[in-house]
Design a protein around this motif. Structure first.
Motif, PDB file in Angstrom:
ATOM      1  N   PRO A  22    -106.894  18.086  67.779  1.00  0.00           N
ATOM      2  CA  PRO A  22    -106.068  19.086  66.875  1.00  0.00           C
ATOM      3  C   PRO A  22    -104.839  19.053  67.009  1.00  0.00           C
ATOM      4  CG  PRO A  22    -107.498  20.133  68.530  1.00  0.00           C
ATOM      5  CD  PRO A  22    -107.798  18.693  69.083  1.00  0.00           C
ATOM      6  N   LEU A  23    -104.031  18.750  66.053  1.00  0.00           N
ATOM      7  CA  LEU A  23    -102.753  18.840  65.857  1.00  0.00           C
ATOM      8  C   LEU A  23    -102.160  20.238  65.475  1.00  0.00           C
ATOM      9  CD1 LEU A  23    -102.153  15.242  64.461  1.00  0.00           C
ATOM     10  CD2 LEU A  23    -102.179  15.946  67.078  1.00  0.00           C
ATOM     11  N   ALA A  24    -100.978  20.591  65.569  1.00  0.00           N
ATOM     12  CA  ALA A  24    -100.419  21.776  65.097  1.00  0.00           C
ATOM     13  C   ALA A  24     -99.619  21.132  63.701  1.00  0.00           C
ATOM     14  CB  ALA A  24     -99.362  22.099  65.981  1.00  0.00           C
ATOM     15  N   PRO A  25     -99.521  22.153  62.844  1.00  0.00           N
ATOM     16  CA  PRO A  25     -99.157  21.653  61.574  1.00  0.00           C
ATOM     17  C   PRO A  25     -97.640  20.811  61.395  1.00  0.00           C
ATOM     18  CG  PRO A  25     -99.862  23.977  61.491  1.00  0.00           C
ATOM     19  CD  PRO A  25     -99.842  23.453  62.827  1.00  0.00           C
ATOM     20  N   ALA A  26     -97.496  19.670  61.053  1.00  0.00           N
ATOM     21  CA  ALA A  26     -96.444  18.822  61.053  1.00  0.00           C
ATOM     22  C   ALA A  26     -96.486  18.355  59.628  1.00  0.00           C
ATOM     23  CB  ALA A  26     -96.520  17.728  62.035  1.00  0.00           C
ATOM     24  N   ALA A  27     -95.267  17.745  59.317  1.00  0.00           N
ATOM     25  CA  ALA A  27     -94.708  17.126  58.010  1.00  0.00           C
ATOM     26  C   ALA A  27     -95.483  15.846  58.132  1.00  0.00           C
ATOM     27  CB  ALA A  27     -93.295  16.777  58.035  1.00  0.00           C
ATOM     28  N   GLY A  83    -105.053  26.112  72.001  1.00  0.00           N
ATOM     29  CA  GLY A  83    -106.125  27.133  72.354  1.00  0.00           C
ATOM     30  C   GLY A  83    -106.674  26.762  73.601  1.00  0.00           C
ATOM     31  N   ALA A  84    -107.432  27.754  74.233  1.00  0.00           N
ATOM     32  CA  ALA A  84    -108.269  27.531  75.550  1.00  0.00           C
ATOM     33  C   ALA A  84    -109.213  26.324  75.492  1.00  0.00           C
ATOM     34  CB  ALA A  84    -108.980  28.721  75.845  1.00  0.00           C
ATOM     35  N   TRP A  85    -109.747  26.358  74.101  1.00  0.00           N
ATOM     36  CA  TRP A  85    -110.693  25.280  74.059  1.00  0.00           C
ATOM     37  C   TRP A  85    -110.320  23.921  73.841  1.00  0.00           C
ATOM     38  CZ3 TRP A  85    -115.521  24.217  74.915  1.00  0.00           C
ATOM     39  CH2 TRP A  85    -116.168  23.316  74.186  1.00  0.00           C
ATOM     40  N   TRP A  86    -109.094  23.688  73.448  1.00  0.00           N
ATOM     41  CA  TRP A  86    -108.785  22.378  73.413  1.00  0.00           C
ATOM     42  C   TRP A  86    -108.056  22.234  74.846  1.00  0.00           C
ATOM     43  CZ3 TRP A  86    -108.677  17.715  72.264  1.00  0.00           C
ATOM     44  CH2 TRP A  86    -107.817  16.858  72.634  1.00  0.00           C
TER      45      TRP A  86
END
Length: 129
Positions: A22-27, A83-86
């Motif tokens: 899972p990635l943080a929002p990016a361009a 997050g903790a799950w990741w």
């Protein structure tokens, strides 16, 4: 594993894995550049961003691991979920990849193909009577 497989080939090697990161929002352009850089690496069989913004990547753990992929993402300026799950899942991926890499480069055979024998005893070990 001395042979190299062509990318996108249907058969799966013994140390090939697929992961979702899972990635943080990016361009979109930044993500596509990172995917291009990742797919240029021989050990990475496939990489793409799905519609949920996750990196889906397949790679050969005998040559590359999740730590390497995370380092490449960091150098490209792409953050992952925090997050903790990741964090737990990432640690599990690191363990699995390290174990697979060690197995791929192991020179010894299986150690458990014969049960241990008691020293100084005859072949009747464990028999009653």
């Amino acid at each position: 594993m001395s042979e190299t497989r062509a990318k996108g080939k249907a058969d799966k090697g013994p140390f090939d894995v697929s992961r979702k990161i899972p990635l943080a929002p990016a361009a979109a352009e930044t993500l596509q550049n990172a995917v291009r850089q990742l797919t240029a690496v021989d050990s990475i069989l496939d990489a793409h961003i799905d519609r949920h913004g996750q990196l889906r990547i397949s790679y050969d753990t005998s040559r590359v691991g999740i730590r390497d992929i995370e380092a490449w993402l960091d150098s490209a300026g792409i953050a992952r979920a925090t997050g903790a799950w990741w964090r737990l899942k990432s640690a599990w991926y690191r363990f699995l990849d390290q174990n697979a890499h060690a197995n791929a480069h192991s020179r010894g055979g299986a150690c458990c193909n014969r049960p241990p024998s008691a020293s100084g005893r005859s072949g009747d070990t464990g028999k009653i009577g």
